[in-house]
Structures are given as structure tokens and as C-alpha cells.
Motif scaffolding. Structure first.
Motif, PDB file in Angstrom:
ATOM      1  N   PHE A 293     -28.525  38.592  18.974  1.00  0.00           N
ATOM      2  CA  PHE A 293     -29.120  39.464  19.981  1.00  0.00           C
ATOM      3  C   PHE A 293     -28.006  40.253  20.665  1.00  0.00           C
ATOM      4  CE2 PHE A 293     -32.301  35.997  19.812  1.00  0.00           C
ATOM      5  CZ  PHE A 293     -33.394  36.760  19.418  1.00  0.00           C
ATOM      6  N   GLY A 294     -28.084  41.587  20.592  1.00  0.00           N
ATOM      7  CA  GLY A 294     -27.074  42.413  21.237  1.00  0.00           C
ATOM      8  C   GLY A 294     -25.823  42.577  20.393  1.00  0.00           C
ATOM      9  N   THR A 295     -24.759  42.990  21.053  1.00  0.00           N
ATOM     10  CA  THR A 295     -23.531  43.400  20.372  1.00  0.00           C
ATOM     11  C   THR A 295     -22.318  42.691  20.944  1.00  0.00           C
ATOM     12  OG1 THR A 295     -24.360  45.604  19.825  1.00  0.00           O
ATOM     13  CG2 THR A 295     -21.977  45.363  20.003  1.00  0.00           C
ATOM     14  N   LYS A 363     -10.911  38.507  16.694  1.00  0.00           N
ATOM     15  CA  LYS A 363     -11.000  39.540  17.728  1.00  0.00           C
ATOM     16  C   LYS A 363     -12.423  40.074  17.755  1.00  0.00           C
ATOM     17  CE  LYS A 363      -6.252  41.353  17.679  1.00  0.00           C
ATOM     18  NZ  LYS A 363      -5.441  42.582  17.509  1.00  0.00           N
ATOM     19  N   SER A 364     -12.775  40.733  18.828  1.00  0.00           N
ATOM     20  CA  SER A 364     -14.079  41.393  18.918  1.00  0.00           C
ATOM     21  C   SER A 364     -13.984  42.535  19.920  1.00  0.00           C
ATOM     22  CB  SER A 364     -15.161  40.401  19.341  1.00  0.00           C
ATOM     23  OG  SER A 364     -14.935  39.969  20.666  1.00  0.00           O
ATOM     24  N   LEU A 365     -14.964  43.407  19.855  1.00  0.00           N
ATOM     25  CA  LEU A 365     -15.018  44.519  20.804  1.00  0.00           C
ATOM     26  C   LEU A 365     -15.178  43.986  22.224  1.00  0.00           C
ATOM     27  CD1 LEU A 365     -15.162  47.605  21.249  1.00  0.00           C
ATOM     28  CD2 LEU A 365     -17.635  47.445  20.867  1.00  0.00           C
ATOM     29  N   LEU A 366     -16.042  42.998  22.360  1.00  0.00           N
ATOM     30  CA  LEU A 366     -16.240  42.362  23.659  1.00  0.00           C
ATOM     31  C   LEU A 366     -15.065  41.447  23.974  1.00  0.00           C
ATOM     32  CD1 LEU A 366     -18.115  41.796  26.083  1.00  0.00           C
ATOM     33  CD2 LEU A 366     -19.149  39.961  24.731  1.00  0.00           C
ATOM     34  N   ASN A 367     -14.549  41.569  25.164  1.00  0.00           N
ATOM     35  CA  ASN A 367     -13.426  40.765  25.690  1.00  0.00           C
ATOM     36  C   ASN A 367     -12.067  41.274  25.232  1.00  0.00           C
ATOM     37  OD1 ASN A 367     -15.056  38.932  27.178  1.00  0.00           O
ATOM     38  ND2 ASN A 367     -15.491  37.804  25.282  1.00  0.00           N
ATOM     39  N   PRO A 394     -22.456  56.520  25.728  1.00  0.00           N
ATOM     40  CA  PRO A 394     -21.750  55.270  26.048  1.00  0.00           C
ATOM     41  C   PRO A 394     -22.711  54.208  26.573  1.00  0.00           C
ATOM     42  CG  PRO A 394     -20.615  57.177  27.004  1.00  0.00           C
ATOM     43  CD  PRO A 394     -21.952  57.648  26.526  1.00  0.00           C
ATOM     44  N   LEU A 395     -23.773  54.642  27.255  1.00  0.00           N
ATOM     45  CA  LEU A 395     -24.714  53.708  27.868  1.00  0.00           C
ATOM     46  C   LEU A 395     -25.373  52.807  26.832  1.00  0.00           C
ATOM     47  CD1 LEU A 395     -26.201  52.665  30.354  1.00  0.00           C
ATOM     48  CD2 LEU A 395     -27.883  54.493  30.029  1.00  0.00           C
ATOM     49  N   SER A 396     -25.684  53.331  25.652  1.00  0.00           N
ATOM     50  CA  SER A 396     -26.351  52.513  24.639  1.00  0.00           C
ATOM     51  C   SER A 396     -25.454  51.359  24.205  1.00  0.00           C
ATOM     52  CB  SER A 396     -26.741  53.377  23.429  1.00  0.00           C
ATOM     53  OG  SER A 396     -25.590  53.816  22.718  1.00  0.00           O
ATOM     54  N   ILE A 397     -24.153  51.600  24.109  1.00  0.00           N
ATOM     55  CA  ILE A 397     -23.211  50.533  23.746  1.00  0.00           C
ATOM     56  C   ILE A 397     -23.109  49.519  24.878  1.00  0.00           C
ATOM     57  CG2 ILE A 397     -20.798  50.037  23.190  1.00  0.00           C
ATOM     58  CD1 ILE A 397     -20.658  52.749  21.802  1.00  0.00           C
ATOM     59  N   ILE A 398     -23.030  50.014  26.108  1.00  0.00           N
ATOM     60  CA  ILE A 398     -22.948  49.118  27.271  1.00  0.00           C
ATOM     61  C   ILE A 398     -24.164  48.198  27.325  1.00  0.00           C
ATOM     62  CG2 ILE A 398     -23.031  49.061  29.799  1.00  0.00           C
ATOM     63  CD1 ILE A 398     -21.353  51.663  29.753  1.00  0.00           C
ATOM     64  N   MET A 399     -25.357  48.758  27.138  1.00  0.00           N
ATOM     65  CA  MET A 399     -26.573  47.954  27.238  1.00  0.00           C
ATOM     66  C   MET A 399     -26.683  46.946  26.105  1.00  0.00           C
ATOM     67  SD  MET A 399     -27.651  48.981  30.068  1.00  0.00           S
ATOM     68  CE  MET A 399     -29.118  47.956  30.124  1.00  0.00           C
ATOM     69  N   ASP A 400     -26.260  47.310  24.911  1.00  0.00           N
ATOM     70  CA  ASP A 400     -26.292  46.367  23.790  1.00  0.00           C
ATOM     71  C   ASP A 400     -25.323  45.205  24.017  1.00  0.00           C
ATOM     72  OD1 ASP A 400     -28.241  47.697  22.455  1.00  0.00           O
ATOM     73  OD2 ASP A 400     -26.942  48.634  20.959  1.00  0.00           O
ATOM     74  N   MET A 401     -24.174  45.505  24.622  1.00  0.00           N
ATOM     75  CA  MET A 401     -23.210  44.433  24.896  1.00  0.00           C
ATOM     76  C   MET A 401     -23.692  43.564  26.056  1.00  0.00           C
ATOM     77  SD  MET A 401     -19.601  46.427  24.254  1.00  0.00           S
ATOM     78  CE  MET A 401     -18.612  44.952  24.087  1.00  0.00           C
ATOM     79  N   ARG A 403     -26.804  42.950  26.574  1.00  0.00           N
ATOM     80  CA  ARG A 403     -27.850  42.138  25.941  1.00  0.00           C
ATOM     81  C   ARG A 403     -27.248  40.900  25.285  1.00  0.00           C
ATOM     82  NH1 ARG A 403     -31.628  45.526  22.174  1.00  0.00           N
ATOM     83  NH2 ARG A 403     -32.803  45.832  24.101  1.00  0.00           N
ATOM     84  N   TYR A 404     -26.094  41.076  24.660  1.00  0.00           N
ATOM     85  CA  TYR A 404     -25.430  39.942  24.027  1.00  0.00           C
ATOM     86  C   TYR A 404     -24.996  38.923  25.086  1.00  0.00           C
ATOM     87  CZ  TYR A 404     -21.930  37.197  21.526  1.00  0.00           C
ATOM     88  OH  TYR A 404     -21.221  36.166  20.988  1.00  0.00           O
ATOM     89  N   LEU A 405     -24.416  39.425  26.160  1.00  0.00           N
ATOM     90  CA  LEU A 405     -23.948  38.514  27.218  1.00  0.00           C
ATOM     91  C   LEU A 405     -25.092  37.696  27.792  1.00  0.00           C
ATOM     92  CD1 LEU A 405     -21.466  40.879  29.113  1.00  0.00           C
ATOM     93  CD2 LEU A 405     -20.854  38.807  27.854  1.00  0.00           C
ATOM     94  N   VAL A 406     -26.258  38.344  27.965  1.00  0.00           N
ATOM     95  CA  VAL A 406     -27.397  37.657  28.575  1.00  0.00           C
ATOM     96  C   VAL A 406     -28.098  36.734  27.587  1.00  0.00           C
ATOM     97  CG1 VAL A 406     -29.685  38.004  29.603  1.00  0.00           C
ATOM     98  CG2 VAL A 406     -27.778  39.463  30.289  1.00  0.00           C
ATOM     99  N   MET A 407     -28.405  37.252  26.388  1.00  0.00           N
ATOM    100  CA  MET A 407     -29.269  36.527  25.471  1.00  0.00           C
ATOM    101  C   MET A 407     -28.521  35.544  24.569  1.00  0.00           C
ATOM    102  SD  MET A 407     -31.954  39.533  24.412  1.00  0.00           S
ATOM    103  CE  MET A 407     -33.161  38.367  23.799  1.00  0.00           C
TER     104      MET A 407
END
Length: 444
Positions: A293-295, A363-367, A394-401, A403-407
Motif C-alpha cells: 500500500f503506497g510508495t 536504500k529507498s526513496l523514503l528515508n 509533486p503532490l501525487s508522490i507525497i500522498m502515495d508516500m 499512504r505507505y507510512l500510514v497503511m
């Protein structure tokens, strides 16, 4: 030009376009690492978007000074490079100004090219002043240090060099065309409203020296164009090519409308219908249930978002209009796109180094590139999307990431976690009993 020169030119041309083609293949391969998404609907609206925004520069002129100067550079570069076709033919077959028989049309074209070249020089000089002397805030922002800042200046230097070589080439040609009695194959052809004023610098030189200089300017100009073309892959100037597909495949939904996960939507609908039979509900197909779920990394983004990353012009309009950034928060929408592109390039190099297979690199995009602090600073106001001159989101990437943090990680900030817990337990964002939800009516 001699036969040897023709062969050398062909070799240079093959190397230049060959290297460019290999880099284009890498870009396409990297973009296709993203999740598939359908952007083939409503072709009419998509063509209109591309015509108005990429070709017509409609969003650029919202900031008139930069917009008008950019249009000059854009139109100048596109039109002036029409002469590249003549250069290629002349270089391959040893001719000189092969299109000269077009007569008045040719005179008009060369004259137009010269005026545009002069205007490009003026516009680029203003851009250099804005970046390096006036130092507009969006050009000295903390996310534009090091290579990104140098890259922007290198592009401007490139453009000055190419336009100057073009005018010097024409000026030396004009000088040789007007040698009494004629000189070699320099027949009178073309109109030179700018370079005729440059030509006097060749007065007093021998005709042979001027001809040698002319050939030098010619070679430097074409080689410079090939070098610049291949530099695009490493530069923010890649948007010259990608702005067109990026605006065509942009999201046509109203701003603020987010994509829902089909599997989650089905569950929510089931929970909201008290009469639904959970065993009779149509199951969501395996293809609709995401493995994640998410990115968290670039491979989780869709291919349009990866195209967005490569298309980013790093102009900073998004960051300068971001309310979170204006209040001192860490978020910079421009950095989100730059980080996404940097990580995508890193993944691409990993694949190249491992014979077409991505080897996990821890590595990952997040963190590693984008921090949760940046993501949660976003107000999701869409200002960055509205301001982008080439429809990047940029907002679409922010929201997908997010989503990952939450879900996936249950890593939302404490106030958001508290709100979601209240909704789950109380049916409302506030912390009180469900029996008290309608007490507000008694106060009316």
C-alpha cells in the motif's frame, strides 16, 4: 569540404546521435520501472493540454518576465535548429548552404534565425543576472546547491556559446561572400541583419584565414549542438524533450481528487452497508490488490510520476508558492521531484551494473532521500501542481508516500493517529462516546 572531412563529419554525427539514442533508451527503461497506469483516455483534452502548455507555454507567462524571456529562448532554439538540417546535409555531401536556391525564402529564414539568436543571447544574459547577481530566492534555495545550481549555469553558458558561434559563422560567411570578385564557393545567399555588424572584425585578415575560421566556427557549432544534445540526459534541460509527453499524459482529474485503492474502497463500501452480505460481495481480483500500500521506493510509483521526475525543470515555482515552505517547514516540492529523479537514476545504474536486474541496495526513496518530516509538512493544497509550467505533480508522490507510512508502517504523526483511532472507536474525529455524537442539537 574534402572527402575526408565528409567522412569525419559522418563519424561524429553517428557517435553523437548513437550516444543520444542509448541514453534515451535508458530513460524509457527507467520510466517503465513504474507501475502501469492508464492515461490514454480523452485524447482530445490531452492534445489540447500539450498544445497549450508545452507548445504554447501558457503556464510560463503567469510570471511575465521569466515567461516572455523563456519563450524567446524556446522559440529561438527550436527555430534556429532548423538550420541543423542544412548543416547535416552540407557536412555529409560537402555542399555549402544547400538551401540557398530557395532565394527570398532562404534570406527570410537566415535573417529570422539571426534576430532570434540575438534575442536568445539577450534573454540568457538576463537569466544569468537573475540567478547570479540579483539571486532570486528560488534560485538560491537550499535544495538548489551544488550540481543543480551549476547545471543551470552550464546550460546558459552552452546557449551563449552556440548562439555566438552561429553568428560568427554567419559573419565570416558574409565577409567571404562580399570579397571582390567572389571567393571560392561562398556565393551570395542569406540575409544577415545581425552578423553584418560583426563581420568587420575580419577586415584585414587574409581570405584563407577567414575561411579557416569559418570552417572552425562551423565545426564548433555542430559539435557543440551534439554535445549539448547529449548533455540533456544529465541535465534539468531534459524538459525540452519530455515536456510534450508529460503534459499529454498529465492527470485530467480535478485538482484535489485522489486515486483510491480498489481493494480498500471495496472494504469500506462493505463496512458502510449494514445489509451487505460479506460472503456475497464480489471479490476484488488479485490484480487489483497491491502487494504494497503506497510508495516507499521509485518502483512503487506509476510511470507518469517517474516521467514527471525526469521532466522537472527545477525552476522552483512550486517551492516558491508552497505555503509550508514559506512558513519555514522543510518541505520543498522541487526537492521531492529532484530526489525522485536521483533515486531513479541510482536504481537505473544498479540495473546496468547487474546485467539488467535490480539488486537490493538497502536504500529507498523514503528515508534515504525524502524524510517523513517533509511529507507531513504538506498541506495538500495543490499550489505546486497549479504553478508547475509543465504539469508536474509533486503532490501525487507525497500522498502515495504518506499512504505507505500510514497503511504499511502505522507511522502517521500522533495527532493523525489519534484522529483515526477516534474515528474507528467513536465514529468521529473527536474523543467522546458515540452516544454523545448528536448532543450538539440540544444547544441549538
Amino acid at each position: 569540404m574534402s572527402y575526408l572531412s565528409n567522412v569525419l563529419f559522418a563519424i561524429v554525427l553517428i557517435i553523437g546521435f548513437g550516444y543520444f539514442y542509448s541514453n534515451v533508451k535508458k530513460i524509457i527503461r527507467n520510466i517503465n520501472l513504474g507501475v502501469d497506469v492508464n492515461r490514454k483516455d480523452n485524447a482530445k483534452a490531452r492534445w489540447r493540454n500539450m498544445a497549450m502548455i508545452a507548445l504554447g507555454q501558457s503556464k510560463m507567462v503567469k510570471r511575465p518576465v521569466a515567461g516572455i524571456l523563456h519563450i524567446i529562448v524556446y522559440v529561438g532554439f527550436v527555430i534556429i535548429n532548423i538550420e541543423l538540417l542544412e548543416i547535416i546535409i552540407d557536412g555529409l555531401f560537402g555542399t555549402h548552404r544547400i538551401f540557398a536556391p530557395l532565394g527570398v525564402v532562404y534570406d527570410f529564414l537566415i535573417g529570422s534565425f539571426e534576430i532570434l539568436a540575438f534575442l536568445v543571447l539577450f534573454a540568457v544574459t538576463v537569466f544569468l543576472i537573475r540567478r547570479n547577481i540579483i539571486k532570486l530566492r528560488r534560485f538560491i534555495h537550499s535544495d538548489l546547491k551544488g550540481w543543480p545550481k551549476s547545471d543551470a549555469n552550464y546550460i546558459l553558458y552552452f546557449e551563449i556559446t552556440l548562439m555566438t558561434l552561429f553568428l560568427l559563422m554567419n559573419a565570416s560567411d558574409f565577409h567571404l561572400q562580399n570579397v571582390p570578385g567572389g571567393f571560392s564557393h561562398f556565393i551570395k545567399a542569406g540575409s544577415f541583419p545581425i552578423s553584418q555588424f560583426i563581420a568587420p572584425i575580419f577586415n584585414g585578415m587574409s581570405n584563407e584565414l577567414v575561411m579557416l575560421l569559418n570552417e572552425g566556427f562551423w565545426w564548433l557549432h555542430i559539435v557543440g549542438i551534439l554535445v549539448f544534445m547529449n548533455y540533456l540526459y544529465f541535465s534539468k534541460h531534459l524538459h525540452i524533450l519530455l515536456a510534450f509527453p508529460n503534459t499529454y499524459f498529465a492527470n485530467l482529474n480535478p485538482q484535489g481528487q485522489f486515486d483510491n485503492l480498489a481493494s480498500v474502497t471495496a472494504e469500506v463500501k462493505l463496512m458502510m452497508d449494514p445489509n451487505a452480505d460479506p460472503f456475497a460481495a464480489a471479490p476484488v481480483s488479485e490484480n487489483e490488490v497491491p502487494s504494497k500500500f503506497g510508495t516507499s521506493d521509485v518502483q512503487d510509483l506509476n510511470w507518469v510520476q517517474l516521467l514527471n521526475a525526469y521532466t522537472c525543470t527545477e525552476c522552483g515555482r512550486c517551492t516558491s508558492s508552497c505555503p509550508a515552505n514559506q512558513t519555514g517547514k522543510k518541505l520543498s516540492p522541487r526537492k521531492i521531484m529532484m530526489d525522485t529523479r536521483d533515486r531513479l537514476e541510482e536504481v537505473g545504474k544498479n540495473i546496468d551494473a547487474n546485467k539488467g536486474v535490480f539488486v537490493p541496495d538497502n536504500k529507498s526513496l523514503l528515508n534515504d532521500y525524502i524524510t517523513p518530516e517533509e511529507l507531513w509538512a504538506c498541506t495538500s493544497c495543490n499550489a505546486c501542481v497549479e504553478e508547475c509550467p509543465v504539469n508536474i505533480s509533486p503532490l501525487s508522490i507525497i500522498m502515495d508516500m504518506r499512504r505507505y507510512l500510514v497503511m504499511e508502517q502505522s507511522a502517521a504523526p500522533m495527532p493523525i493517529n489519534a484522529m483515526m483511532t477516534n474515528i474507528e472507536n467513536n465514529g468521529a474525529p473527536w474523543q467522546y462516546s458515540q452516544q454523545d455524537r448528536l448532543n450538539w442539537k440540544n444547544e441549538i
